[in-house]
Design a protein around this motif. Structure first.
Motif, PDB file in Angstrom:
ATOM      1  N   THR A  36       0.938  -0.979  -0.027  1.00 37.21           N
ATOM      2  CA  THR A  36      -0.039   0.019  -0.109  1.00 37.21           C
ATOM      3  C   THR A  36       0.871   1.327   0.003  1.00 37.21           C
ATOM      4  OG1 THR A  36      -0.176   0.057   2.507  1.00 37.21           O
ATOM      5  CG2 THR A  36      -1.801  -1.085   1.342  1.00 37.21           C
ATOM      6  N   ALA A  37       0.372   2.408  -0.354  1.00 39.80           N
ATOM      7  CA  ALA A  37       0.820   3.675  -0.411  1.00 39.80           C
ATOM      8  C   ALA A  37       1.315   3.982   0.968  1.00 39.80           C
ATOM      9  CB  ALA A  37       0.342   4.573  -1.389  1.00 39.80           C
ATOM     10  N   TYR A  38       0.633   3.503   1.940  1.00 39.89           N
ATOM     11  CA  TYR A  38       0.474   4.134   3.466  1.00 39.89           C
ATOM     12  C   TYR A  38       0.614   2.947   4.181  1.00 39.89           C
ATOM     13  CZ  TYR A  38      -4.552   3.305   2.895  1.00 39.89           C
ATOM     14  OH  TYR A  38      -5.668   2.850   2.687  1.00 39.89           O
ATOM     15  N   PHE A  39       0.688   3.102   5.564  1.00 41.69           N
ATOM     16  CA  PHE A  39       0.798   2.215   6.429  1.00 41.69           C
ATOM     17  C   PHE A  39      -0.474   1.974   7.093  1.00 41.69           C
ATOM     18  CE2 PHE A  39       5.021   3.817   6.471  1.00 41.69           C
ATOM     19  CZ  PHE A  39       5.723   2.617   6.389  1.00 41.69           C
ATOM     20  N   VAL A  40      -0.689   0.851   7.493  1.00 45.37           N
ATOM     21  CA  VAL A  40      -2.040   0.463   8.085  1.00 45.37           C
ATOM     22  C   VAL A  40      -1.888  -0.554   9.162  1.00 45.37           C
ATOM     23  CG1 VAL A  40      -4.467  -0.702   7.833  1.00 45.37           C
ATOM     24  CG2 VAL A  40      -3.510   0.680   5.838  1.00 45.37           C
ATOM     25  N   ALA A  41      -2.034  -0.435  10.454  1.00 50.82           N
ATOM     26  CA  ALA A  41      -1.834  -1.209  11.364  1.00 50.82           C
ATOM     27  C   ALA A  41      -2.960  -1.426  12.389  1.00 50.82           C
ATOM     28  CB  ALA A  41      -0.607  -0.644  12.266  1.00 50.82           C
ATOM     29  N   GLU A  42      -3.213  -2.608  13.041  1.00 52.41           N
ATOM     30  CA  GLU A  42      -4.297  -2.774  13.965  1.00 52.41           C
ATOM     31  C   GLU A  42      -3.456  -3.204  15.155  1.00 52.41           C
ATOM     32  OE1 GLU A  42      -8.097  -5.426  14.976  1.00 52.41           O
ATOM     33  OE2 GLU A  42      -7.457  -5.271  12.825  1.00 52.41           O
ATOM     34  N   ARG A  43      -3.453  -2.383  16.360  1.00 53.40           N
ATOM     35  CA  ARG A  43      -2.835  -2.615  17.586  1.00 53.40           C
ATOM     36  C   ARG A  43      -3.359  -2.428  18.804  1.00 53.40           C
ATOM     37  NH1 ARG A  43       0.314  -4.259  14.012  1.00 53.40           N
ATOM     38  NH2 ARG A  43       2.388  -3.658  13.670  1.00 53.40           N
ATOM     39  N   ASN A  44      -3.186  -2.932  19.730  1.00 51.51           N
ATOM     40  CA  ASN A  44      -3.740  -2.435  21.157  1.00 51.51           C
ATOM     41  C   ASN A  44      -3.221  -1.399  21.707  1.00 51.51           C
ATOM     42  OD1 ASN A  44      -5.172  -5.066  21.425  1.00 51.51           O
ATOM     43  ND2 ASN A  44      -3.243  -6.193  22.110  1.00 51.51           N
ATOM     44  N   ALA A  45      -4.061  -0.624  22.681  1.00 49.70           N
ATOM     45  CA  ALA A  45      -3.509   0.655  23.229  1.00 49.70           C
ATOM     46  C   ALA A  45      -2.168  -0.042  24.187  1.00 49.70           C
ATOM     47  CB  ALA A  45      -4.588   1.091  24.175  1.00 49.70           C
ATOM     48  N   GLY A  46      -1.286   1.064  24.222  1.00 48.07           N
ATOM     49  CA  GLY A  46      -0.044   0.524  24.798  1.00 48.07           C
ATOM     50  C   GLY A  46       0.850  -0.059  24.097  1.00 48.07           C
ATOM     51  N   SER A  47       0.591  -0.288  22.810  1.00 50.20           N
ATOM     52  CA  SER A  47       1.495  -1.161  21.940  1.00 50.20           C
ATOM     53  C   SER A  47       2.439  -0.273  21.089  1.00 50.20           C
ATOM     54  CB  SER A  47       0.911  -1.991  20.924  1.00 50.20           C
ATOM     55  OG  SER A  47       0.066  -1.389  20.234  1.00 50.20           O
ATOM     56  N   LYS A  48       3.502  -0.677  20.583  1.00 48.84           N
ATOM     57  CA  LYS A  48       4.407   0.168  19.591  1.00 48.84           C
ATOM     58  C   LYS A  48       4.775  -0.783  18.294  1.00 48.84           C
ATOM     59  CE  LYS A  48       8.558  -0.774  21.966  1.00 48.84           C
ATOM     60  NZ  LYS A  48       9.936  -0.213  22.754  1.00 48.84           N
ATOM     61  N   PHE A  49       4.887  -0.101  17.204  1.00 52.01           N
ATOM     62  CA  PHE A  49       5.700  -0.705  16.173  1.00 52.01           C
ATOM     63  C   PHE A  49       6.528   0.166  15.591  1.00 52.01           C
ATOM     64  CE2 PHE A  49       1.503   1.299  14.893  1.00 52.01           C
ATOM     65  CZ  PHE A  49       1.954   1.880  13.488  1.00 52.01           C
ATOM     66  N   VAL A  50       7.143  -0.152  14.508  1.00 49.16           N
ATOM     67  CA  VAL A  50       8.157   0.594  13.790  1.00 49.16           C
ATOM     68  C   VAL A  50       7.751   0.566  12.442  1.00 49.16           C
ATOM     69  CG1 VAL A  50      10.611   0.670  13.011  1.00 49.16           C
ATOM     70  CG2 VAL A  50       9.979   0.306  15.199  1.00 49.16           C
ATOM     71  N   GLY A  51       7.917   1.737  11.461  1.00 50.54           N
ATOM     72  CA  GLY A  51       7.460   1.754  10.058  1.00 50.54           C
ATOM     73  C   GLY A  51       8.852   2.433   9.527  1.00 50.54           C
ATOM     74  N   HIS A  52       8.748   2.395   8.133  1.00 47.44           N
ATOM     75  CA  HIS A  52      10.066   2.755   7.501  1.00 47.44           C
ATOM     76  C   HIS A  52       9.511   3.654   6.053  1.00 47.44           C
ATOM     77  CE1 HIS A  52      12.671   0.221   9.803  1.00 47.44           C
ATOM     78  NE2 HIS A  52      11.545  -0.753   9.568  1.00 47.44           N
ATOM     79  N   ILE A  53       9.996   4.626   5.755  1.00 52.75           N
ATOM     80  CA  ILE A  53       9.956   5.356   4.413  1.00 52.75           C
ATOM     81  C   ILE A  53      11.217   5.642   3.639  1.00 52.75           C
ATOM     82  CG2 ILE A  53       7.669   6.494   5.175  1.00 52.75           C
ATOM     83  CD1 ILE A  53       9.451   9.168   5.372  1.00 52.75           C
ATOM     84  N   ALA A  54      11.123   5.514   2.356  1.00 56.33           N
ATOM     85  CA  ALA A  54      12.335   5.636   1.560  1.00 56.33           C
ATOM     86  C   ALA A  54      12.183   7.405   1.085  1.00 56.33           C
ATOM     87  CB  ALA A  54      12.516   4.614   0.211  1.00 56.33           C
ATOM     88  N   VAL A  55      13.119   7.839   1.357  1.00 54.21           N
ATOM     89  CA  VAL A  55      13.301   9.366   0.934  1.00 54.21           C
ATOM     90  C   VAL A  55      13.962   9.436  -0.253  1.00 54.21           C
ATOM     91  CG1 VAL A  55      13.128  11.884   1.499  1.00 54.21           C
ATOM     92  CG2 VAL A  55      12.418  10.021   3.227  1.00 54.21           C
ATOM     93  N   SER A  56      13.649  10.040  -1.477  1.00 54.54           N
ATOM     94  CA  SER A  56      14.765  10.302  -2.477  1.00 54.54           C
ATOM     95  C   SER A  56      14.741  11.517  -3.049  1.00 54.54           C
ATOM     96  CB  SER A  56      14.063   9.314  -3.682  1.00 54.54           C
ATOM     97  OG  SER A  56      12.866   9.520  -4.044  1.00 54.54           O
ATOM     98  N   ASN A  57      15.737  11.994  -3.772  1.00 56.43           N
ATOM     99  CA  ASN A  57      16.147  13.129  -4.313  1.00 56.43           C
ATOM    100  C   ASN A  57      16.545  13.000  -5.839  1.00 56.43           C
ATOM    101  OD1 ASN A  57      16.855  15.577  -5.129  1.00 56.43           O
ATOM    102  ND2 ASN A  57      18.686  15.771  -3.772  1.00 56.43           N
ATOM    103  N   ASP A  58      15.242  13.260  -6.742  1.00 60.02           N
ATOM    104  CA  ASP A  58      15.577  12.943  -8.010  1.00 60.02           C
ATOM    105  C   ASP A  58      15.823  14.349  -8.725  1.00 60.02           C
ATOM    106  OD1 ASP A  58      14.802  10.338  -7.895  1.00 60.02           O
ATOM    107  OD2 ASP A  58      12.718  10.677  -8.180  1.00 60.02           O
ATOM    108  N   GLY A  59      16.305  15.673  -8.037  1.00 56.71           N
ATOM    109  CA  GLY A  59      16.995  16.548  -8.661  1.00 56.71           C
ATOM    110  C   GLY A  59      18.102  16.683  -8.912  1.00 56.71           C
ATOM    111  N   LYS A  60      18.461  17.944  -9.102  1.00 55.51           N
ATOM    112  CA  LYS A  60      19.949  18.090  -9.458  1.00 55.51           C
ATOM    113  C   LYS A  60      20.940  18.734  -8.576  1.00 55.51           C
ATOM    114  CE  LYS A  60      18.941  17.943 -14.376  1.00 55.51           C
ATOM    115  NZ  LYS A  60      18.979  18.658 -15.849  1.00 55.51           N
TER     116      LYS A  60
END
Length: 159
Positions: A24-48
């Motif tokens: 997916t183009a975004y993150f979807v998570a189903e979690r309990n209150a008090g929990s944690k998780f890690v996500g990642h994004i790729a950031v790119s520079n296509d400029g000059k």
């Protein structure tokens, strides 16, 4: 100067821990209150030219025309924007570079059950400002949404 020399060409997308795009183009998570998780994004520079970027957690809000929009980086954070902590808040990318930025989401113990939306935005430190009688500041940014469904009994209602 050509337009490619002056316009930041920054991209960001949701990826897994190995830098591979997720389904997916975004993150979807189903979690309990008090929990944690890690996500990642790729950031790119296509400029000059190199780019210096802010990486910010933000709340999502409902626009006046419906749909989801993301609050500005300076807006007070009230919900999911307070749950997200990016591993880097400032980023420098050389032309052609891509860097992976992780972020941790900590769902508070008292989070109410149901859907919550926020995100991570990436935007240049530099903004373009028009001249003349009126000043307009243009901020170009990319937002990656994070939708969190907090488990528990929900009550449907309209506010």
């Amino acid at each position: 100067m050509s337009p490619d020399d002056t316009i930041d060409r920054i991209g960001a997308r949701a990826v897994d821990g190995n830098g591979k795009p997720i389904d997916t183009a975004y993150f979807v998570a189903e979690r309990n209150a008090g929990s944690k998780f890690v996500g990642h994004i790729a950031v790119s520079n296509d400029g000059k030219r190199f780019a210096r970027l802010y990486v910010d957690p933000v709340d999502a809000v409902t626009s006046t025309r419906g749909g989801t929009v993301f609050a500005s980086r300076d807006a007070p954070k009230k919900e999911v924007g307070t749950w997200i902590t990016p591993s880097k808040r400032l980023l420098r990318l050389d032309p052609g570079d891509t860097k992976i930025v992780s972020f941790e989401v900590r769902v508070p113990d008292d989070a109410r059950p149901g859907d919550h939306v926020g995100g991570v935005t990436v935007q240049p430190l530099r903004t373009d400002t028009s001249g003349g009688q009126f000043t307009i500041t243009q901020v170009l940014r990319v937002a990656i949404a994070t939708q969190i469904k907090v488990r528990g009994k929900t009550t449907e209602q309209l506010n």
